[in-house]
Design an enzyme around this catalytic site. Structure first.
Site, PDB file in Angstrom:
ATOM      1  N   GLU A   1      89.422  -2.666 121.615  1.00 20.89           N
ATOM      2  CA  GLU A   1      87.965  -2.801 121.701  1.00 20.89           C
ATOM      3  C   GLU A   1      87.580  -3.453 123.031  1.00 20.89           C
ATOM      4  O   GLU A   1      87.232  -4.632 123.092  1.00 20.89           O
ATOM      5  CB  GLU A   1      87.417  -3.597 120.514  1.00 20.89           C
ATOM      6  CG  GLU A   1      85.906  -3.411 120.386  1.00 20.89           C
ATOM      7  CD  GLU A   1      85.303  -4.175 119.226  1.00 20.89           C
ATOM      8  OE1 GLU A   1      84.402  -3.632 118.581  1.00 20.89           O
ATOM      9  OE2 GLU A   1      85.727  -5.316 118.988  1.00 20.89           O
TER      10      GLU A   1
ATOM     11  N   GLU B   1      85.111 -10.551 111.146  1.00 21.34           N
ATOM     12  CA  GLU B   1      85.391 -10.769 112.564  1.00 21.34           C
ATOM     13  C   GLU B   1      84.708 -12.021 113.094  1.00 21.34           C
ATOM     14  O   GLU B   1      83.484 -12.063 113.226  1.00 21.34           O
ATOM     15  CB  GLU B   1      84.947  -9.571 113.396  1.00 21.34           C
ATOM     16  CG  GLU B   1      85.320  -9.705 114.865  1.00 21.34           C
ATOM     17  CD  GLU B   1      85.016  -8.466 115.677  1.00 21.34           C
ATOM     18  OE1 GLU B   1      85.497  -8.392 116.818  1.00 21.34           O
ATOM     19  OE2 GLU B   1      84.301  -7.575 115.172  1.00 21.34           O
TER      20      GLU B   1
END
EC number: 5.3.1.22
Length: 311
Positions: free
Chosen positions: A274, A177
């Site tokens: 998220e 990420e």
């Protein structure tokens, strides 16, 4: 304080019910596999299993839980059984995330041992909860090393991680990420092109990019072009609008266009939710669901896509 007459109260209740009814049919699946997380529907459902149930009843077919690794084994297995019963797919959990050390860039053995132990543990957790993806954040930059050496150290450690996964949990994919510099300064991985270069150098199906569109909007923008350029190495998406990191339609990202684009490209994977909610209570949770209904109802005359139904 607002006091409603009997007629006004009845009208208000009818309006509220009508607003909720717009979310129906509740079981109609979204076109994409959006994945909420625990706490997102806590005002409608208290227990973890009930939160999964509520999400499934409103069309969500996936779920993610960054904290799955910290839950006890009995809870992990119980949640996995509930998801399987509901036909929900497990998304990411965090395998390795260190914001204090250059765990990948340094090349130090103690850092490597820490990462490899985390990957071992992630393989075990993935087996318990039927997970195919785990998040890896490759630590800080190492200011004492040239960028080329840092890149080489990162790639070599990721290759070792992939070998370990291949031996222990062959269906698991690490998704790397890139995070934005504002919220997380001094991290090694920040941009899509960098993630693409790392994954190409590693050359394994167990190592892909997690494209968190919230982070990338802050870091570099140009979301759709970067999606196209990095497409072969993207293994997972997450979203959140900017500024604020809340649900779609609360910031500057045109999520209807982004979701339409990845759908047109044939995306069958998960889009993790998220982010937080822009409004509290049950009303905020219903607003969240409606935001995804709106963003998922993309339409394009050329492709003939419309509505928010399943594929």
């Amino acid at each position: 304080m607002l006091v409603l007459s009997g007629a006004s109260a009845a009208g208000f209740a009818a309006a509220t019910n009508a607003q909720t009814a717009q979310l129906t049919p509740r079981n109609e699946p979204f076109r994409l596999l959006y994945a909420p997380h625990f706490g997102m529907f806590r005002h409608h459902a208290e227990s973890l299993e009930d939160q999964l149930q509520f999400a499934a009843e409103h069309g969500f077919r996936a779920w993610e839980d960054n904290d799955m690794g910290s839950r006890d084994e009995a809870t992990q297995r119980r949640l996995a059984a509930k998801m399987e019963k509901l036909g929900m797919q497990m998304g990411v959990f965090v395998a390795h995330c260190d914001f204090s050390k250059p765990t990948f860039a340094s090349g130090r053995k103690d850092h490597q041992d820490l990462v490899l132990a985390d990957i071992d543990r992630a393989c075990t957790i993935a087996g318990r909860v039927n997970a195919k993806w785990c998040t890896v954040v490759p630590g800080l930059v190492d200011p004492r090393k040239d960028a080329g050496y840092q890149f080489s150290n990162c790639v070599e450690l990721l290759k070792r991680c992939c070998e370990k996964i291949e031996r222990n949990r062959s269906e698991l994919v690490m998704v790397l990420e890139p995070l934005n510099f504002r919220d997380h300064p001094d991290l090694y991985l920040t941009k899509m092109a960098q993630g693409f270069a790392i994954c190409r150098a590693v050359g394994s199906p167990h190592c892909k990019i997690l494209d968190d569109l919230y982070h990338q909007q802050i870091t570099e923008g140009n979301l759709i072009s970067n999606i196209d350029a990095s497409w072969p190495e993207i293994g997972y998406f997450q979203c959140g609008d900017n500024p604020g990191r809340k649900e779609p339609n609360t910031g500057e990202i045109n999520y209807k266009n982004v979701f339409r684009h990845i759908h047109q490209r044939g995306w069958k994977g998960i889009v993790g939710m998220e982010h937080g909610l822009s409004q509290g209570g049950k009303e905020g949770e219903l607003k969240l669901i409606q935001a995804y209904r709106d963003a998922d109802s993309f339409y394009d005359e050329h492709y003939g896509l419309e509505g928010g139904g399943g594929t």
